[in-house]
Design a protein around this motif. Structure first.
Motif, PDB file in Angstrom:
ATOM      1  N   VAL A  62      10.970   4.505 -35.058  1.00 45.61           N
ATOM      2  CA  VAL A  62      10.098   3.986 -34.000  1.00 45.61           C
ATOM      3  C   VAL A  62       8.820   4.818 -33.856  1.00 45.61           C
ATOM      4  O   VAL A  62       7.735   4.296 -33.593  1.00 45.61           O
ATOM      5  CB  VAL A  62      10.855   3.989 -32.647  1.00 45.61           C
ATOM      6  N   TRP A  63       8.972   6.143 -34.011  1.00 42.42           N
ATOM      7  CA  TRP A  63       7.826   7.037 -33.765  1.00 42.42           C
ATOM      8  C   TRP A  63       8.024   8.311 -34.569  1.00 42.42           C
ATOM      9  O   TRP A  63       9.080   8.944 -34.453  1.00 42.42           O
ATOM     10  CB  TRP A  63       7.745   7.357 -32.261  1.00 42.42           C
ATOM     11  N   ASN A  94       2.878  10.635 -35.822  1.00 39.38           N
ATOM     12  CA  ASN A  94       2.212   9.570 -35.053  1.00 39.38           C
ATOM     13  C   ASN A  94       1.460  10.090 -33.816  1.00 39.38           C
ATOM     14  O   ASN A  94       0.645   9.380 -33.239  1.00 39.38           O
ATOM     15  CB  ASN A  94       3.207   8.474 -34.633  1.00 39.38           C
ATOM     16  N   ARG A 147      -2.415   9.862 -33.612  1.00 41.18           N
ATOM     17  CA  ARG A 147      -3.134   8.624 -33.283  1.00 41.18           C
ATOM     18  C   ARG A 147      -3.919   8.793 -31.991  1.00 41.18           C
ATOM     19  O   ARG A 147      -3.741   9.770 -31.270  1.00 41.18           O
ATOM     20  CB  ARG A 147      -2.136   7.478 -33.144  1.00 41.18           C
ATOM     21  N   HIS A 172       2.864  -3.194 -30.839  1.00 41.17           N
ATOM     22  CA  HIS A 172       3.961  -2.263 -30.532  1.00 41.17           C
ATOM     23  C   HIS A 172       4.976  -2.919 -29.599  1.00 41.17           C
ATOM     24  O   HIS A 172       6.177  -2.749 -29.751  1.00 41.17           O
ATOM     25  CB  HIS A 172       3.410  -0.975 -29.917  1.00 41.17           C
ATOM     26  N   LEU A 192       2.051   2.868 -26.446  1.00 39.71           N
ATOM     27  CA  LEU A 192       3.396   2.764 -27.010  1.00 39.71           C
ATOM     28  C   LEU A 192       4.428   3.365 -26.062  1.00 39.71           C
ATOM     29  O   LEU A 192       5.489   2.775 -25.818  1.00 39.71           O
ATOM     30  CB  LEU A 192       3.482   3.449 -28.374  1.00 39.71           C
ATOM     31  N   MET A 194       9.793   0.740 -39.575  1.00 39.88           N
ATOM     32  CA  MET A 194       9.196  -0.441 -38.903  1.00 39.88           C
ATOM     33  C   MET A 194       7.674  -0.326 -38.902  1.00 39.88           C
ATOM     34  O   MET A 194       7.073   0.005 -37.904  1.00 39.88           O
ATOM     35  CB  MET A 194       9.739  -0.630 -37.482  1.00 39.88           C
ATOM     36  N   ASP A 195       7.084  -0.647 -40.031  1.00 38.54           N
ATOM     37  CA  ASP A 195       5.636  -0.476 -40.166  1.00 38.54           C
ATOM     38  C   ASP A 195       4.912  -1.824 -40.065  1.00 38.54           C
ATOM     39  O   ASP A 195       5.462  -2.867 -40.423  1.00 38.54           O
ATOM     40  CB  ASP A 195       5.334   0.182 -41.516  1.00 38.54           C
ATOM     41  N   GLY A 196       3.669  -1.769 -39.571  1.00 43.72           N
ATOM     42  CA  GLY A 196       2.825  -2.964 -39.565  1.00 43.72           C
ATOM     43  C   GLY A 196       2.607  -3.594 -38.191  1.00 43.72           C
ATOM     44  O   GLY A 196       2.023  -4.680 -38.101  1.00 43.72           O
ATOM     45  N   ASN A 197       3.033  -2.916 -37.143  1.00 43.79           N
ATOM     46  CA  ASN A 197       2.828  -3.461 -35.792  1.00 43.79           C
ATOM     47  C   ASN A 197       1.347  -3.696 -35.494  1.00 43.79           C
ATOM     48  O   ASN A 197       0.960  -4.737 -34.955  1.00 43.79           O
ATOM     49  CB  ASN A 197       3.360  -2.502 -34.725  1.00 43.79           C
ATOM     50  N   GLY A 198       0.540  -2.681 -35.842  1.00 48.77           N
ATOM     51  CA  GLY A 198      -0.893  -2.751 -35.544  1.00 48.77           C
ATOM     52  C   GLY A 198      -1.561  -3.895 -36.292  1.00 48.77           C
ATOM     53  O   GLY A 198      -2.313  -4.691 -35.712  1.00 48.77           O
ATOM     54  N   ARG A 199      -1.272  -3.993 -37.597  1.00 47.31           N
ATOM     55  CA  ARG A 199      -1.885  -5.052 -38.408  1.00 47.31           C
ATOM     56  C   ARG A 199      -1.414  -6.435 -37.962  1.00 47.31           C
ATOM     57  O   ARG A 199      -2.171  -7.402 -37.970  1.00 47.31           O
ATOM     58  CB  ARG A 199      -1.553  -4.828 -39.892  1.00 47.31           C
ATOM     59  N   ARG A 255      -3.748  -3.542 -30.645  1.00 44.84           N
ATOM     60  CA  ARG A 255      -2.602  -2.949 -31.358  1.00 44.84           C
ATOM     61  C   ARG A 255      -1.396  -2.749 -30.442  1.00 44.84           C
ATOM     62  O   ARG A 255      -0.244  -2.834 -30.867  1.00 44.84           O
ATOM     63  CB  ARG A 255      -3.018  -1.605 -31.971  1.00 44.84           C
TER      64      ARG A 255
END
Ligand code: IPE
Ligand code: IPE
Ligand code: MG
Length: 229
Positions: free
Chosen positions: A55-56, A60, A63, A29, A71, A11-16, A25
């Motif tokens: 999820v994590w 990660n 960060r 999440h 998160l 599940m990538d791209g939450n921040g963008r 950001r």
């Protein structure tokens, strides 16, 4: 069309997704965690029984502290509601990942969710949370040695049975949102034969259409393989 039994989502791209909307950001999440339910419903309607969601990752933690905290806070706030909604759908929740480094409060959310749903049937959500594929394999090897298994008696089954996913079918299809083409240490052993699909949409925007396209691609890949043999 052949439907995969086990689909793994990176599940990538939450921040963008959030940045694109002018949001912090952390909002990405939040939206990302909520989107798990939508994806589960889509998968079940299509006949997929087992879903793994990354999820994590163990990486990660590198960060910023603010992002990690945001998160973890979202997990605490949204986790119990999500667990209840999954329970209403008779989904069994499994946790793949280390307990180390997680706060008591977050561990409680996970443990409660697993406990609440433990008697549910064949629909499974495997949450890869604080998870790393290499760490999981390392732990399996350590376990085998601790049991004083002599090298020759260690089989693929020994390893598979020592993984968090013991008893689950192998991953048939991996779908990564957000456009990057990387595995990021996700279910390395379990995905040895998986079909890979990369969607451009960010995770909170991953749609039914994306999943249908991924399954179509999986099916076509399988047909090609059968024709080769
Ligand atoms: C994925 O979204 C979710 C987590 C890793 C927690 P990201 O946070 O990696 O979002 P991008 O890739 O930076 O947009
Ligand atoms: C993958 O996303 C991990 C999760 C979705 C939990 P990342 O954004 O962390 O992955 P990298 O940095 O592209 O490998
Ligand atoms: Mg990312």
């Amino acid at each position: 069309m052949l439907i995969p039994k086990h689909v793994g989502f990176i599940m990538d791209g939450n921040g963008r997704w959030a940045t694109q909307r002018g949001l912090p950001r952390s909002e990405g999440h939040r939206a990302g965690i909520q989107h798990i339910l939508t994806i589960i419903d889509i998968c079940h309607n299509l006949g997929v029984e087992v879903v793994s969601a990354y999820v994590w990752s163990t990486e990660n933690w590198e960060r910023s502290q603010a992002e990690v905290q945001a998160l973890m806070y979202s997990i605490q706030i949204l986790g119990p509601q999500l667990a209840q909604k999954l329970h209403d759908r008779q989904v069994r929740i499994i946790h793949s990942g280390s307990r180390q480094g997680l706060s008591k409060a977050v561990l409680k959310v996970i443990d409660d969710a697993v406990q609440l749903t433990k008697d549910n049937g064949s629909r499974i959500l495997n949450l890869a949370f604080n998870y790393g594929g290499r760490a999981e394999l390392l732990q399996a090897v350590r376990r085998a040695i601790a049991q004083q298994t002599s090298p020759e008696t260690i089989t693929e089954k020994t390893i598979a049975d020592s993984l968090y996913t013991v008893g689950l079918p192998d991953v048939d299809l991996i779908i990564r949102s957000g456009g990057d083409k990387r595995m990021s240490n996700f279910l390395l052993w379990q995905s040895a034969h998986a079909w890979l699909y990369f969607a451009e949409n960010y995770w909170p925007a991953l749609s039914q259409h994306d999943i249908e396209q991924a399954i179509k691609s999986f099916d076509q890949g399988l047909v090609r393989r059968q024709n080769d043999i």
